[in-house]
Design an enzyme around this catalytic site. Structure first.
Site, mmCIF file in Angstrom:
data_model
loop_
_atom_site.group_PDB
_atom_site.id
_atom_site.type_symbol
_atom_site.label_atom_id
_atom_site.label_comp_id
_atom_site.label_asym_id
_atom_site.label_seq_id
_atom_site.Cartn_x
_atom_site.Cartn_y
_atom_site.Cartn_z
ATOM 1 N N LYS A 1 10.892 38.116 -77.887
ATOM 2 C CA LYS A 1 12.010 37.156 -77.874
ATOM 3 C C LYS A 1 11.467 35.735 -77.960
ATOM 4 C CE LYS A 1 16.194 36.070 -75.156
ATOM 5 N NZ LYS A 1 16.990 36.430 -73.965
ATOM 6 N N SER B 1 21.804 37.583 -74.596
ATOM 7 C CA SER B 1 21.203 36.659 -75.553
ATOM 8 C C SER B 1 20.026 37.262 -76.313
ATOM 9 C CB SER B 1 20.737 35.411 -74.810
ATOM 10 O OG SER B 1 19.722 35.752 -73.883
ATOM 11 N N SER C 1 21.362 39.717 -70.319
ATOM 12 C CA SER C 1 20.874 39.471 -71.678
ATOM 13 C C SER C 1 19.932 40.526 -72.246
ATOM 14 C CB SER C 1 20.190 38.105 -71.762
ATOM 15 O OG SER C 1 21.145 37.092 -71.694
#
Length: 483
Positions: A75, A150, A174
């Site tokens: 990420k 997210s 997330s």
């Protein structure tokens, strides 16, 4: 793509080389990215270099770990030395970290092959990966829908076989919510189990890094590689890290599972409710005793979170002022206008919204009414969980109230977007481990997630329950037909 263990066997038996596996992953990324937009940066040179090092070890007759030669997505809010880390924000458009995050350092030491940095909602603020300043990631099961957020880029990349496993971060859901939307396994560890050094902070008392995998075993292996004490992170727990794969037992006899009553009610899609109820029946069939548990303050998690997280974000994001690094507005006439112009142009709408909420909640005269009150409610939510775990081993509930929604459907209504994290937020507020795994599909063929929650540092029980359920159902064997 094969599972982590299968790929490891292929490498050890010399059926395939790490370079071949890396090239295959990069080729698939190249084919699918025009449709999916999972990655913000593809690190092909680094990946092939890391793969060649693993091949050299094998040629030399050295033994390799389970993660060596395995394609991994990272990420893009985890610092990677020499590789841009944008957090999905314009304000960090040209930021290249001079240091490596602890988790990516650990993966590199384990021989993992980093194929790229995955897309996310800006500064990890969002539930759909539509808040990225660069691109909107698509859900591999239906590219007109969102992958969740997210960590949507990581979840979509694993679901679409662009990488075998990936790292995400989870502040209010997330990892688990996109895992649910994309039909993969996502685990948020106990707060402090995984070092946050090098994770770009959103809300420091809630953020936690965790793994995505196609199977429970893949997630367990990745968790084992990144967990552990780190003196660089003051919140890091100094505990012994077990081999998490030893807890993968397909048997739940003697285990007590609590179903959180408050999660079945208004706002829960009937198709999701039905799939989760069937999963609960399956847990019973595997030998577990299932009881209903009440966590009366569970529903206050959402309003509590949207005071605490923005307050911490307001403090953490004050460092982006155009002075030391990142974007700087060229239109400024003086220092003050440089600050205001830089932030006005560099931050997106959702980040600005949360900074303003947080700054207001912390301001003189409002601190006690909002922030202090929210922290007290957080303690009550934690106490509800503590009471529940006196009588059960793990808790279960839906991961998200719905399946993946259409891109653009909720962008003009922040409240309905925030409700996507209704079931996941209380787990972060209490610092507990939570895992989402697939438990069925709706009538449109979209995945549904079951959430399993454990007590502090009881990842072993969470993984055991998840593995037993997974092995007795076909959901993890299904893949999206994205071409």
């Amino acid at each position: 793509m094969a599972s982590l263990r299968e790929l490891h066997q292929q490498l050890v038996s010399k059926a395939r080389s790490a370079t071949e596996i890396a090239q295959e992953a990069l080729e698939r990324i190249h084919q699918l990215e025009p449709k999916l937009h999972s990655f913000l940066a593809i690190t092909a040179d680094r990946a092939l270099d890391q793969a060649r090092q693993v091949d050299a070890q094998l040629v030399a007759g050295e033994s390799i770990g389970l993660l060596a030669g395995i394609p991994v997505g990272i990420k893009d809010n985890l610092c990677t030395k020499g590789i841009p880390t944008t957090c999905g924000s314009y304000i960090l458009k040209n930021f290249v970290p001079p240091y490596e995050s602890t988790v990516t350092q650990k993966l590199a030491a384990a021989g993992a092959v980093m194929v790229g940095k995955t897309n996310l909602d800006e500064f990890a603020m969002g539930s759909s990966t539509e808040n990225s300043a660069y691109q909107v990631t698509a859900n591999p099961w239906d590219t007109s829908r969102v992958p969740g957020g997210s960590s949507g880029g990581s979840a979509a990349a694993v679901a679409a076989d662009e990488c075998v496993v990936a790292l995400g971060s989870d502040t209010g859901g997330s990892i688990r919510q996109p895992a649910s939307f994309c039909g993969v396994v996502g685990l948020k560890p106990t707060y402090g189990l995984v070092s946050r050094f090098g994770l770009v902070a959103y809300a420091s008392s809630l953020d936690q890094i965790g793994p995505f995998g196609r199977t429970v075993e893949d997630a367990a292996i990745l968790l084992g590689a990144i967990a552990g004490h780190d003196p660089k992170d003051s919140t890091s727990l100094n505990v012994k890290i077990p081999d998490y794969t030893q807890f993968l037992i397909p048997d739940l006899r003697g285990k007590r599972i609590g179903v959180i009553a408050e999660t079945f009610g208004e706002g829960l899609d009937s198709v999701v409710a039905e799939a989760v109820q069937k999963a609960i029946q399956q847990l019973k069939d595997l030998g577990a005793e299932v009881v209903e548990i009440s966590c009366p303050r569970f529903r206050y998690g959402l309003p509590t979170y949207y005071v605490i997280a923005p307050s911490e974000a307001s403090a953490n994001l004050a460092r982006y002022d155009g002075v030391k690094y990142g974007f700087r507005s060229e239109e400024a006439e003086n220092l003050l206008s440089m600050y205001t112009q830089t932030r006005a142009q560099g931050f997106g709408a959702e980040v600005k919204r949360r900074i303003m909420i947080g700054t207001y909640a912390l301001s003189a005269g409002y601190y006690d009414a909002y922030y202090l009150k929210a922290q007290k409610v957080r303690t009550l939510i934690k106490q509800d969980f503590e009471k529940a775990f006196e009588s059960v081993d793990v808790l279960v509930c839906p991961t998200a109230p719905t399946t993946a929604f259409k891109a653009g459907e909720k962008t003009s209504d922040p409240i309905s977007m925030y409700l996507s994290d209704l079931m996941t937020i209380p787990v972060n507020l209490a610092g507990l481990p939570g895992l989402s795994l697939p438990c069925g599909f709706d009538d449109r063929g979209l995945p549904i997630g079951l959430q399993i929650i454990g007590n502090v540092l009881r990842e072993d029980l969470v993984l055991q329950a998840a593995y037993a359920y997974e092995q007795s159902t076909p959901w993890h064997e299904q893949s999206p037909k994205v071409s």
